[in-house]
Enzyme design. Structure first.
Site, mmCIF file in Angstrom:
data_model
loop_
_atom_site.group_PDB
_atom_site.id
_atom_site.type_symbol
_atom_site.label_atom_id
_atom_site.label_comp_id
_atom_site.label_asym_id
_atom_site.label_seq_id
_atom_site.Cartn_x
_atom_site.Cartn_y
_atom_site.Cartn_z
ATOM 1 N N ASP A 61 -3.943 3.821 2.340
ATOM 2 C CA ASP A 61 -5.341 3.903 2.613
ATOM 3 C C ASP A 61 -5.733 2.477 3.313
ATOM 4 O O ASP A 61 -6.720 2.142 3.529
ATOM 5 C CB ASP A 61 -6.231 4.023 1.493
ATOM 6 C CG ASP A 61 -5.896 2.894 0.398
ATOM 7 O OD1 ASP A 61 -4.901 2.435 0.276
ATOM 8 O OD2 ASP A 61 -6.662 3.127 -0.796
ATOM 9 N N ASP A 82 0.763 -1.225 -0.024
ATOM 10 C CA ASP A 82 0.115 0.073 0.056
ATOM 11 C C ASP A 82 0.995 1.209 0.093
ATOM 12 O O ASP A 82 1.635 1.496 0.832
ATOM 13 C CB ASP A 82 -0.745 -0.204 1.376
ATOM 14 C CG ASP A 82 -1.529 1.207 1.627
ATOM 15 O OD1 ASP A 82 -1.741 2.120 0.546
ATOM 16 O OD2 ASP A 82 -1.819 1.498 2.616
ATOM 17 N N GLU A 111 -7.273 -20.421 -16.272
ATOM 18 C CA GLU A 111 -7.852 -21.207 -15.257
ATOM 19 C C GLU A 111 -8.848 -22.181 -15.625
ATOM 20 O O GLU A 111 -9.946 -21.867 -15.851
ATOM 21 C CB GLU A 111 -8.554 -20.264 -14.138
ATOM 22 C CG GLU A 111 -8.796 -20.807 -13.020
ATOM 23 C CD GLU A 111 -9.910 -20.099 -12.024
ATOM 24 O OE1 GLU A 111 -9.852 -20.125 -10.842
ATOM 25 O OE2 GLU A 111 -10.679 -19.213 -12.858
ATOM 26 N N ASP A 113 -1.568 -1.241 -3.948
ATOM 27 C CA ASP A 113 -1.896 -0.452 -5.100
ATOM 28 C C ASP A 113 -1.102 -0.678 -5.982
ATOM 29 O O ASP A 113 -0.024 -1.049 -5.804
ATOM 30 C CB ASP A 113 -2.221 1.145 -4.857
ATOM 31 C CG ASP A 113 -1.187 1.615 -3.675
ATOM 32 O OD1 ASP A 113 -0.033 1.388 -4.035
ATOM 33 O OD2 ASP A 113 -1.781 2.216 -2.643
ATOM 34 N N ASP A 166 -9.251 -16.001 -16.361
ATOM 35 C CA ASP A 166 -10.428 -16.343 -15.277
ATOM 36 C C ASP A 166 -11.300 -17.340 -15.717
ATOM 37 O O ASP A 166 -12.159 -16.933 -16.734
ATOM 38 C CB ASP A 166 -11.141 -15.038 -14.622
ATOM 39 C CG ASP A 166 -11.915 -15.375 -13.317
ATOM 40 O OD1 ASP A 166 -11.021 -15.939 -12.403
ATOM 41 O OD2 ASP A 166 -13.078 -15.198 -13.092
HETATM 42 C C1 GLC Z 1 -11.791 -17.341 -10.190
HETATM 43 C C2 GLC Z 1 -10.959 -16.328 -9.360
HETATM 44 C C3 GLC Z 1 -11.480 -16.189 -8.016
HETATM 45 C C4 GLC Z 1 -12.989 -15.707 -8.395
HETATM 46 C C5 GLC Z 1 -13.850 -16.271 -9.304
HETATM 47 C C6 GLC Z 1 -14.824 -15.760 -9.964
HETATM 48 O O1 GLC Z 1 -11.761 -18.498 -9.677
HETATM 49 O O2 GLC Z 1 -9.637 -17.263 -9.146
HETATM 50 O O3 GLC Z 1 -11.056 -15.760 -6.996
HETATM 51 O O4 GLC Z 1 -13.702 -15.185 -7.212
HETATM 52 O O5 GLC Z 1 -13.021 -16.889 -10.654
HETATM 53 O O6 GLC Z 1 -14.313 -14.862 -10.640
#
Ligand code: GLC
Length: 559
Positions: A45, A41, A291, A49, A227
């Site tokens: 705050d 940070d 992912e 960041d 993601d």
């Molecule tokens: C993925 C991310 C996770 C998030 C989810 C929804 O699994 O790693 O942190 O909550 O997607 O976007």
């Protein structure tokens, strides 16, 4: 050596792009995951960041990673800490602004660090302008076609359109209220109601993401972590599931109607083509790492065809128990099914969604967890392929388990009422220096306390202490990364399992490089004579102590 873990770079001009190396950089890269909110940070705050990330780039360079992946920093109402994005082409003021981002790109380039952003294409925030427009426009219009809106079932449409449950708890559908105040249609969200799923069968969605990707590629990023990359498309009929609670129960994307639809591969082909078009222009290969949560390594391999994603996190190591048989089995499967796809395996032991290794591997003895986590790191970094580290892993941070109900911020807790696998404990702001909170995470005169409380015992885990102690986990990681870069046997390639006593895994890489891990509770004779190059704990010649991993190059005896 200075023990200052930080140090900033000044404002320096961006060097011109050099042509990329012939070897694809990502195939054996080690990337460090920065959970921006909890990294550093700079403005006081209590929330990390981009200026904080910039300030700590020299720390990452000294650690020896090849680059960093930033968790989402885009404008967001933060119902899921940034995985609910309301504007894909800006920086949330909490984290800085685009000028600050551009300086980060410049500094990464100067230090030779790759910069990978997080891209969230399965869903956006319910505050995204498209979703607001969809609500305002009412049923049937093109605005609603970008999401999954549907009429309810039963009298008055009072029942959701199907029986799916959201992964983070509760029904996967939420009913809207029409502008005149009467109950309206329902919309689909596989996570929280604040994260409506896009309808990828609507061409405007794909077009918008091409625009978003170009926006960041034009600013100089090296790639994207994608993601929920097995998401995006749902079964076209949205039929009822025979096991609607499966996702919620397993906290994994297992509903075969909601995930892993064949159409998603077309999206990855188009994203890959876009990335390749940038590489063709300047010789810098851009990376897509997904992912991809699908049940087996063989299914994951389909996402890694040569014209799709470059990499996919291999989560089976991340969820494997500390058992030699199980670990050997998941390594074997990954090498057989993923490396066989032409990509390399992307190993991971920790991330922002999982319990940290020293706690996950602890068993009844919490101290054993720390030793096992170090041994697991040496094992992972010796395996063929690429690896991702999660911030704080190099400091040996355990999971923080004593947050009160009021302190927990994970929407999973709010939606399920269960503390099982709540994710705040691995997201505590990092301890950098000093003996008390904020441990250098925020400036000493900070106006805000760290957004999650740091336990007093973090004093033993600060980067400052770790750098000053040659026996620390930090130095283990650093030496492993240095050796990994210097030893021709490591990185991409194959492995050969060696005969080993019960409870021991040993394998050879290339010529005469051996890694062995002792999972047993007592010492065993080392599989190789002589002093190891590196070990995760004290390792006298000829012996491999309990819960220890070591690397040797056989033949030349350095001792
Ligand atoms: C993925 C991310 C996770 C998030 C989810 C929804 O699994 O790693 O942190 O909550 O997607 O976007």
């Amino acid at each position: 050596m200075s023990t200052d873990p930080g140090g900033t770079l000044g404002e320096l001009p961006l060097p011109s792009n050099a042509p990329g190396p012939a070897h694809s950089w990502w195939r054996d890269a080690v990337i460090y995951q920065v959970y921006v909110r909890s990294f550093q940070d700079a403005d006081g705050d209590g929330v990390g960041d981009l200026a904080g990330v910039r300030a700590r780039l020299p720390y990452l360079k000294r650690l020896g990673v090849d680059g960093l992946w930033l968790n989402p920093f885009y404008p967001s109402p933060h119902h899921d800490h940034g995985y609910d994005i309301s504007d894909y082409c800006d920086v949330d003021p909490l984290y800085g602004d685009l000028a600050q981002f551009d300086r980060l790109v410049t500094d990464c380039r100067l230090l030779g660090l790759k910069l990978v952003l997080d891209m969230v294409p399965n869903h956006c925030s319910s505050s995204h302008p498209w979703f607001r427009q969809a609500l305002a426009a009412g049923p049937g219009g093109p605005e609603r076609a970008r999401f999954h809106f549907a009429d309810g079932r039963g009298p008055g449409g009072a029942m959701p359109p199907n029986n799916w449950r959201a992964m983070f708890g509760g029904p996967a559908w939420t009913r809207t209220v029409d502008p005149d105040g009467t109950p309206g249609q329902w919309y689909l969200h596989l996570f929280t109601p604040e994260q409506p799923d896009f309808n990828w069968r609507e061409p405007a969605v794909a077009e918008e993401f091409q625009r978003v990707l170009r926006f960041w590629l034009d600013r100089g990023v090296d790639g994207f972590r994608v993601d929920v990359a097995a998401g995006l498309f749902k079964h076209p009929e949205l039929p009822d599931s025979t096991d609607p609670e499966a996702d919620e129960r397993s906290r994994d994307s297992v509903n075969p109607l909601a995930w892993n639809q064949p159409e998603v591969h077309g999206v990855w082909r188009s994203w890959r083509a876009l990335c390749d078009s940038y590489a063709a222009r300047d010789g810098r290969e851009r990376l897509l790492v997904g992912e991809v949560s699908v049940p087996t390594a063989a299914e994951q391999a389909a996402y890694l065809r040569p014209d799709e994603l470059h990499q996919a996190f291999f989560f089976h190591l991340l969820t494997a128990p500390w058992e030699p048989g199980r670990i050997r089995q998941v390594v074997q499967e990954a090498l057989r099914d993923l490396a066989g796809s032409g990509s390399t395996v992307t190993w991971v032991l920790n991330n922002h969604d999982q319990v940290r290794t020293p706690t996950r591997f602890a068993g009844p003895d919490p101290l054993a967890g720390a030793a096992r986590a170090g041994a697991a790191a040496l094992l992972m970094l010796a395996l063929p392929g690429a690896a991702y580290l999660y911030q704080g892993e190099e400091l040996g941070l355990p999971e923080v388990l004593d947050l009160t109900d009021e302190q927990i911020t994970d929407p999973i807790f709010r939606r399920t009422g269960s503390r099982a696998r709540v994710r705040d404990g691995c997201r505590i702001p990092l301890p950098w220096s000093g003996g008390e909170s904020p441990f250098g995470f925020s400036p000493t005169d900070a106006a805000g306390a760290p957004w999650l409380p740091q336990p007093a015992y973090f004093a033993a885990h600060t980067a400052e202490r770790a750098l000053a102690d040659p026996g620390s986990v930090w130095h283990l990681y650093r030496e492993a990364l240095q050796l990994r870069r210097g030893l021709p046997q490591l990185g991409e390639g194959t492995l050969r399992w060696l005969e080993a006593p019960d409870g021991v895994l040993a394998f050879e890489r290339g010529e005469r490089f051996v890694c062995a891990v002792n999972f047993a509770d007592g010492p065993v004779p080392a599989p190789v004579a002589g002093t190891p190059l590196l070990a995760s704990g004290p390792c006298p010649p000829g012996t491999l102590p309990a819960e220890t991993a070591a690397w040797w190059v056989t033949g030349p005896d350095p001792g």
